[in-house]
Write an enzyme that holds these catalytic residues in place. Structure first.
Site, PDB file in Angstrom:
ATOM      1  N   ASP A 133       0.805  -1.253  -0.033  1.00 20.26           N
ATOM      2  CA  ASP A 133      -0.036   0.116  -0.133  1.00 20.26           C
ATOM      3  C   ASP A 133       0.726   1.161  -0.089  1.00 20.26           C
ATOM      4  O   ASP A 133       1.914   1.424   0.797  1.00 20.26           O
ATOM      5  CB  ASP A 133      -0.816   0.057   1.271  1.00 20.26           C
ATOM      6  CG  ASP A 133      -1.905   1.240   1.250  1.00 20.26           C
ATOM      7  OD1 ASP A 133      -2.982   1.251   0.334  1.00 20.26           O
ATOM      8  OD2 ASP A 133      -1.504   1.970   2.102  1.00 20.26           O
ATOM      9  N   GLU A 192      13.356 -15.844  -0.990  1.00 13.12           N
ATOM     10  CA  GLU A 192      13.375 -17.316  -0.076  1.00 13.12           C
ATOM     11  C   GLU A 192      12.021 -18.043  -0.075  1.00 13.12           C
ATOM     12  O   GLU A 192      12.002 -19.212  -0.112  1.00 13.12           O
ATOM     13  CB  GLU A 192      13.553 -16.985   1.447  1.00 13.12           C
ATOM     14  CG  GLU A 192      14.944 -16.133   1.639  1.00 13.12           C
ATOM     15  CD  GLU A 192      15.003 -15.949   3.192  1.00 13.12           C
ATOM     16  OE1 GLU A 192      14.264 -16.496   3.839  1.00 13.12           O
ATOM     17  OE2 GLU A 192      15.699 -14.731   3.604  1.00 13.12           O
TER      18      GLU A 192
HETATM   19  C1  GLC Z   1      -4.300   3.235  -0.614  1.00 16.07           C
HETATM   20  C2  GLC Z   1      -5.557   2.349  -0.348  1.00 16.07           C
HETATM   21  C3  GLC Z   1      -6.576   3.423  -0.142  1.00 16.07           C
HETATM   22  C4  GLC Z   1      -6.173   3.743   1.282  1.00 16.07           C
HETATM   23  C5  GLC Z   1      -4.771   4.612   1.369  1.00 16.07           C
HETATM   24  C6  GLC Z   1      -4.397   4.802   2.731  1.00 16.07           C
HETATM   25  O1  GLC Z   1      -4.316   4.132  -1.564  1.00 16.07           O
HETATM   26  O2  GLC Z   1      -5.825   1.844  -1.598  1.00 16.07           O
HETATM   27  O3  GLC Z   1      -7.901   2.587   0.039  1.00 16.07           O
HETATM   28  O4  GLC Z   1      -7.030   4.686   1.882  1.00 16.07           O
HETATM   29  O5  GLC Z   1      -3.778   3.851   0.778  1.00 16.07           O
HETATM   30  O6  GLC Z   1      -3.935   3.584   3.325  1.00 16.07           O
END
Ligand code: GLC
Ligand code: MG
Length: 535
Positions: free
Chosen positions: A210, A252
């Site tokens: 993310d 790994e």
């Molecule tokens: C990313 C995710 C989103 C979230 C953001 C903060 O963009 O896709 O849904 O709100 O990160 O974690």
């Protein structure tokens, strides 16, 4: 119905996989409490096997106060009680593997929940404590420290700094409930390497990272300077070192990464995909591209050109849990996606949008690389307009109520047209309301309908798996009339997409594999329609 397909044994399955994104809260409710969960997902895995996907990516399923739909993680090693237990997750991973489906989990390294033990300890411990060094705590500016430490813009609307009772401020690029971690601290690195191992040990085949380009901050936390090359918190050079160490761990276990990297600069983007860094990253150039032939062709060419030098496969995405659903976007005057232009009440022609989304599905699945499908895309679900008093997304609240937020693409899925709540599984009202007419999109309603979106996707995925020429490999543009995209793939596979206003002749071919609509009586390809041919 397609039989469950054998798992791809090749090490490089991810180079041309079809990966299905599950937003667990809205996929299927197993215990009837109104919130989707892992028991529900396990019970519906057969839908994914019938569809013919290679892998499934779960957005965060960890313990979380759910301020940002689970992207505010309080404990990476526990499943949120609303979703189930760790044992349930282990069963899910094993059951999916038996069906030939790999599982990808979502790791959120940029921030944690304000309820994470680290952050609670940091607030408690006070200024100057080692606990605070795991985050970005600073005194404020102004005579009494009443002003935030810098002027950085937020990823959501609103401030990026929040003050704690003792007067210090902490940085959060998203909501105040998502404090940013300090990636210069060795404990932060160690902890994430350990979390990766925790999930790889449990058999996950990959990790979606993310906000992958945001982790590292300019150490001075200096003000944002317009026109200066390096952004103080996007795409800092120090990120590559982190991903190299992650790659060694993934290797790994034979696991793979897909990074959420929103970067307009193609050369900078490709740096994340060097052979010792991430395997893949989401292609947001394609996702945000309008339904226009020249723009699409340029997006495809740019994507392939930027991936080629590093030898990484492209990914193709039309929508996800953050953006407007495809059939809705393509049915609007502005067919591009941009967070800044989202508004309530935008006029939409869903018939037109659906025709285009069907054509876009064949276009996307014929391109070299892997494809991500977001739950409900295979059902042609439209974006819903969620009543204001039911909206939960913080993006809506932080915009002061002008941005409708992202709940419209997160509505609980319809499975059985005649069951309560279209078979989502809830006894009472699901966490977000399903709009009128939702049952018409139910999986059981579409299953036996030869014209349905679901049937189109099942056929397309079956052909993509059984016919030669799909996936990794070269793409060659073919001469075509104005407004038409036509390209060849290996073994004489052809894809033609008509984005012009009138029907066009098909190129010479031996066999028609699949059409997203119906050819005209004299065999021409109508507007907003795509076809796969064997030349
Ligand atoms: C990313 C995710 C989103 C979230 C953001 C903060 O963009 O896709 O849904 O709100 O990160 O974690
Ligand atoms: Mg539930």
């Amino acid at each position: 119905m397609a039989a469950p397909h054998p798992p791809r044994t090749a090490d490089h399955w991810w180079r041309d996989a079809v990966i299905y994104q599950v937003y667990p809260r809205s996929f299927a409710d197993g215990d009837g409490d109104g919130i989707g969960d892992l028991a529900g997902a396990r019970a519906r895995l057969s839908h994914l096997a019938d569809l013919g996907v290679d892998a499934v990516w779960f957005t965060p399923w960890y313990a979380s106060p759910m301020v940002d739909g689970g992207y505010d993680v309080a404990d990476y090693r526990a499943i949120d009680p609303a979703f189930g237990t760790l044992e349930e997750a282990e069963k899910l991973i094993a059951q999916a593997a038996e069906m030939g489906i790999r599982v990808i989990v979502d790791i959120v390294p940029n921030h944690v929940s304000d309820q994470h033990p680290w952050f609670r300890a940091a607030v408690e411990a006070g200024p100057g404590s080692p606990e605070r060094e795991l985050f970005h705590f600073r005194p404020g500016r102004g005579e009494h420290g009443e002003l935030p430490p810098n002027d950085w813009p937020s990823q959501f609307a609103g401030p990026t700094w929040t003050r704690v009772p003792d007067g210090e401020w902490y940085l959060h690029l998203f909501t105040p409930e998502q404090p940013d971690l300090n990636w210069d601290h060795p404990a932060v690195r160690r902890e994430h390497e350990d979390i990766l191992r925790f999930w790889f040990e449990r058999g996950v085949a990959g990790v979606r990272i993310d906000s992958a380009a945001l982790l590292v901050k300019d150490p001075a936390l200096a003000d944002f300077q317009e026109g200066v090359d390096a952004h103080p918190y996007i795409d800092q050079d120090g990120l590559h070192d982190i991903y190299r160490s992650w790659r060694a761990i993934a290797d790994e276990y034979g696991a793979v990464f897909v990074g959420e990297v929103w970067l307009p600069d193609a050369e900078r983007f490709a740096r994340y995909l060097r052979p010792d860094e991430l395997h893949t990253a989401f292609n947001f150039t394609f996702l945000t591209c309008p339904w226009e032939p020249d723009r699409l062709r340029a997006a495809i060419d740019d994507t392939l050109a930027e991936h080629a030098p590093v030898g990484a496969p492209a990914t193709w995405v039309l929508c996800n849990h953050d953006v407007t659903r495809t059939v809705t976007r393509y049915g609007r005057e502005d067919t591009a996606f941009d967070f800044a232009t989202k508004a309530f009440g935008t006029p939409t022609d869903l018939d037109l949008g659906t025709r285009r989304a069907r054509a876009a599905a064949l276009l996307t699945l014929a391109l070299p690389g892997s494809v991500y499908l977001y739950q409900g895309e295979e059902l042609g679900l439209p974006e819903a307009e969620v009543p204001r008093d039911r909206i939960q997304d913080p993006m809506h609240f932080r915009s002061g109520g002008t941005d409708p937020g992202r709940d419209g693409c997160r509505i609980p899925l319809p499975w059985n047209a005649d069951a309560p709540h279209a078979g989502f599984g809830s006894r009472d009202e699901p966490w977000l309301p399903q709009p009128a007419g939702w049952a018409a999109y139910a999986v059981d309603r579409q299953s036996d309908d030869p014209e349905s979106m679901l049937t189109l996707y099942r056929r397309a995925l079956l052909l993509r798996r059984t016919e030669k020429g799909f996936g990794d490999g070269p793409l060659t543009w073919l001469p075509a009339p104005e407004g038409v995209l036509a390209f060849g793939r290996p073994h004489g596979l052809l894809c033609v997409v008509n984005l012009s206003a009138t029907p066009v002749e098909l190129p010479p071919h031996e066999r028609l594999l699949l059409c997203s609509g119906t050819l005209t009586p004299d065999g021409r390809l109508p507007a907003d329609t795509a076809v796969w041919l064997r030349g």
